[in-house]
Design an enzyme around this catalytic site. Structure first.
Site: not given
Ligand code: F6R
Length: 608
Positions: A2, A27, A74, A100-101, A481, A485, A488, A504, A603
């Site tokens: 948010c 966000r 969000w 936000n929260g 990773e 990627k 997501e 395994h 994000k």
């Molecule tokens: C994946 C991604 C998330 C963040 C996670 C932690 O592409 O962006 O998995 O890595 O939410 O976020 P930060 O690094 O901001 O603590």
């Protein structure tokens, strides 16, 4: 998670609010809204399910005002629809709030307010705030907000306006970021500096418990009581062009291609060629204290956790110090043992991730020393940590983290050098380590040239519903990773495993419809990974291999091969991850998805 904005000043309020919401859209992007007021005492709210662009379509062209608030959502409580979008109003419609929260005790508060005759329109937790402010309002909005927050349990960044007090916005913070922007005869309150960077670079980062009142002429910052705070004004170093696409189609694409530069910035000024070691300004630890460290533990989430995992392998093998990485969300609730002489790192691009922040607080409460490795300057984790290192990636706007990962690695590699040089790494070895690190920007630039080949592979492979990503050693976390990627942003199911681990269990998944992406650097585990590739091929599994230029043996076994430049065996994680980022990006595009704003995500995950 948010984004909230408040603006008062002579500018075009609607345009400024909408632009700020667009900048913060990463966000949260399931719905958005604005509330705008003017001198006549009118408050107009427009809100819509969908993106900011959908909101823009329904904002009347005649709407204007001299102050207002906005929100990009969000969803946490209540489905995604027009009614649950913020801002929310009180019954009389003269108070508007954006939040936000999460208000944890909203159900009890709502029940009480309903019994007192309040009528709720939405299913959100946030709406209670508007009703509470109205019950406390006796001509002073700031006081009403202060009384309201005393009743709230949970986290909040709030902006609140009242039609009877034009040109005034009251903001409050507890656990969710809120930043005051100080302009010329105009003031801002926002979750994120990107919302105001076009207008001002002078900011104050609010702390938990702070309440601020802004008018075009100034601000009053208090600790939530009558006590006025005189806080230092910080200066945002990010440039406007850094938060724009700059000719790229997507932020993710831009951020992937920025990596040669962002990695340079992460290392800039931190290499000490006199002693062939690394130096950091903000660790707040003497060499003697660093030498006393007996163990390193890293906490983080998502991509930052993967960077922490690589770092834990590296620290142990190169600096010979016991090291481990753990998901912050898990650590927090398992009553962790904090041992003396253990140094903790909290790693977070945003510096606001709730899981990491709360785990860090728990560790600090137990007496641990926690350093932050973060990107966003002034965010909560670096402010609450005992010291730390900024990665200086520049703003990362795409929800999928890319350049932050390689910059986190760069900082960890330098920190490893620092510790190793204090222990048993020689001057000559330090020199060689630095030489290899300094070659990285150029090697990453070369690796980026795989882009068109990777794009063709994405065309060929994005039709498959499941993938395995397999690597070993330092590249095992890179496999995790790569899988993260892909899932997501392309919504293709992918699992990351140690290549050794497939026998395994996961090998049962292998058939002609489940491709495996193998990371095969030129290191001591190469032969073993090649054997794993053969096991997959023997079961009719398709193999895409990431191998070092000239590795014909791997190319012969794999169905498709992506070649990366040769480097020191410790540095392959930097190069291996780049084609994986590109692969996820191109698969998502092939499938027609929004790469910068994937579904259900946001994000900066500020809720648990
Ligand atoms: C994946 C991604 C998330 C963040 C996670 C932690 O592409 O962006 O998995 O890595 O939410 O976020 P930060 O690094 O901001 O603590």
């Amino acid at each position: 998670m948010c984004g909230i904005i408040g603006y008062c000043g002579p500018g075009n309020t609607v345009d400024i609010l909408v632009e700020a919401l667009k900048r913060m859209e990463y966000r949260g992007y399931d719905s958005a809204g604005i509330a705008v007021g003017d001198y006549t005492g009118t408050l107009t709210v427009v809100k819509r399910k969908g993106k900011i662009a959908d909101l823009q379509k329904v904002i009347p062209s005649t709407l204007n005002g001299s102050y207002g608030i906005g929100h990009t959502r969000w969803a946490t409580h209540g489905e995604v629809n027009d009614i649950n979008a913020h801002p929310h109003l009180n019954c009389a419609g003269d108070i508007a709030i954006a939040h936000n929260g999460i208000i944890e005790n909203y159900a009890a508060l709502k029940g009480k307010l309903i019994s007192e005759g309040h009528v709720f329109r939405s299913e959100t937790d946030s709406e209670v705030i508007a009703h509470l402010v109205s019950t406390f309002y006796e001509g002073d909005l700031e006081l009403a907000v202060k009384k309201t927050i005393k009743l709230l349990k949970g986290t909040y960044g709030i902006v609140c306006i009242h039609a009877k007090e034009p040109n005034k916005i009251v903001g409050a913070r507890n656990g969710s970021p809120l930043i005051l922007g100080i302009g010329n005869k105009e003031m801002f309150l926002a979750s994120d500096v990107t919302a105001m960077i076009a207008y001002t670079k002078q900011v104050i980062y609010l702390e938990d418990g702070n309440v601020v009142t802004i008018t075009p002429d100034g601000y009053k910052l208090t600790d939530g009581t009558d006590k006025i705070l005189d806080r230092k004004i910080d200066y945002i170093s990010w440039e406007l062009q850094e938060i724009e696409k700059d000719g790229y189609t997507h932020f993710m694409e831009k951020e992937i291609f920025e990596q040669p530069e962002s990695i340079k910035r992460a290392m800039q000024g931190r290499i000490d060629k006199e002693y062939m070691t690394a130096k950091f300004g903000g660790l707040n630890m003497t060499n003697r204290e660093l030498l006393a460290v007996e163990r390193i533990k890293i906490i983080a989430a998502g991509t930052s956790y993967h960077a922490g995992l690589v770092a834990s392998y590296l620290l142990e093998s190169v600096a010979r110090i016991p090291a481990s990485a753990e998901l912050a969300s898990e650590l927090r609730y398992r009553n962790p043992i904090v041992e003396r002489n253990t140094l903790y790192f909290a790693v977070s691009q945003s510096g606001e991730t709730a899981d990491t922040l709360y785990a860090m607080r728990e560790l600090k409460r137990k007496g641990a020393r926690v350093l932050g490795i973060c990107n966003v300057v002034g965010s909560t984790i670096p402010r609450e940590s005992d010291g730390g290192i900024y990665i200086h990636s520049g703003p990362e706007i795409a929800v999928a983290s890319t350049k932050a990962f390689t910059s986190q690695l760069a900082v960890f590699y330098l920190f490893t050098l620092l510790i190793a040089r204090m222990r048993d790494m020689s001057y000559e070895m330090g020199k060689a380590f630095i030489q290899h690190l300094e070659e990285l920007p150029q090697l990453i630039a070369k690796t980026l040239q795989t882009n068109s080949h990777v794009k063709n592979l994405a065309k060929k492979y994005s039709i498959y519903p499941n993938f395995l990503f397999l690597g070993r050693g330092l590249n095992y976390p890179v496999a995790l990773e790569g899988a993260l990627k892909l899932k997501e942003i392309s919504y293709i199911h992918a699992e990351g495993y140690s290549a050794a681990e497939i026998k395994h269990g996961p090998i049962a998944l292998i058939n002609e419809n489940t491709p495996s992406v193998f990371l095969v650097p030129d290191d001591m585990l190469r032969e073993k990974v090649i054997s794993n590739m053969k096991e997959v091929k023997a079961r009719k599994g398709k193999v895409i291999a990431l191998a070092v230029e000239g590795d014909e043996e791997v190319a012969r076994i794999a169905d498709d091969c992506i070649f990366i430049p040769s480097t020191h065996e410790l540095l392959y994680p930097f190069l291996m991850v780049v084609p994986l980022q590109l692969f996820a990006y191109h698969c998502a595009l092939e499938l027609g998805h929004n790469v910068d704003q994937p579904r259900n995500l946001a994000k900066s995950v500020t809720v648990e």
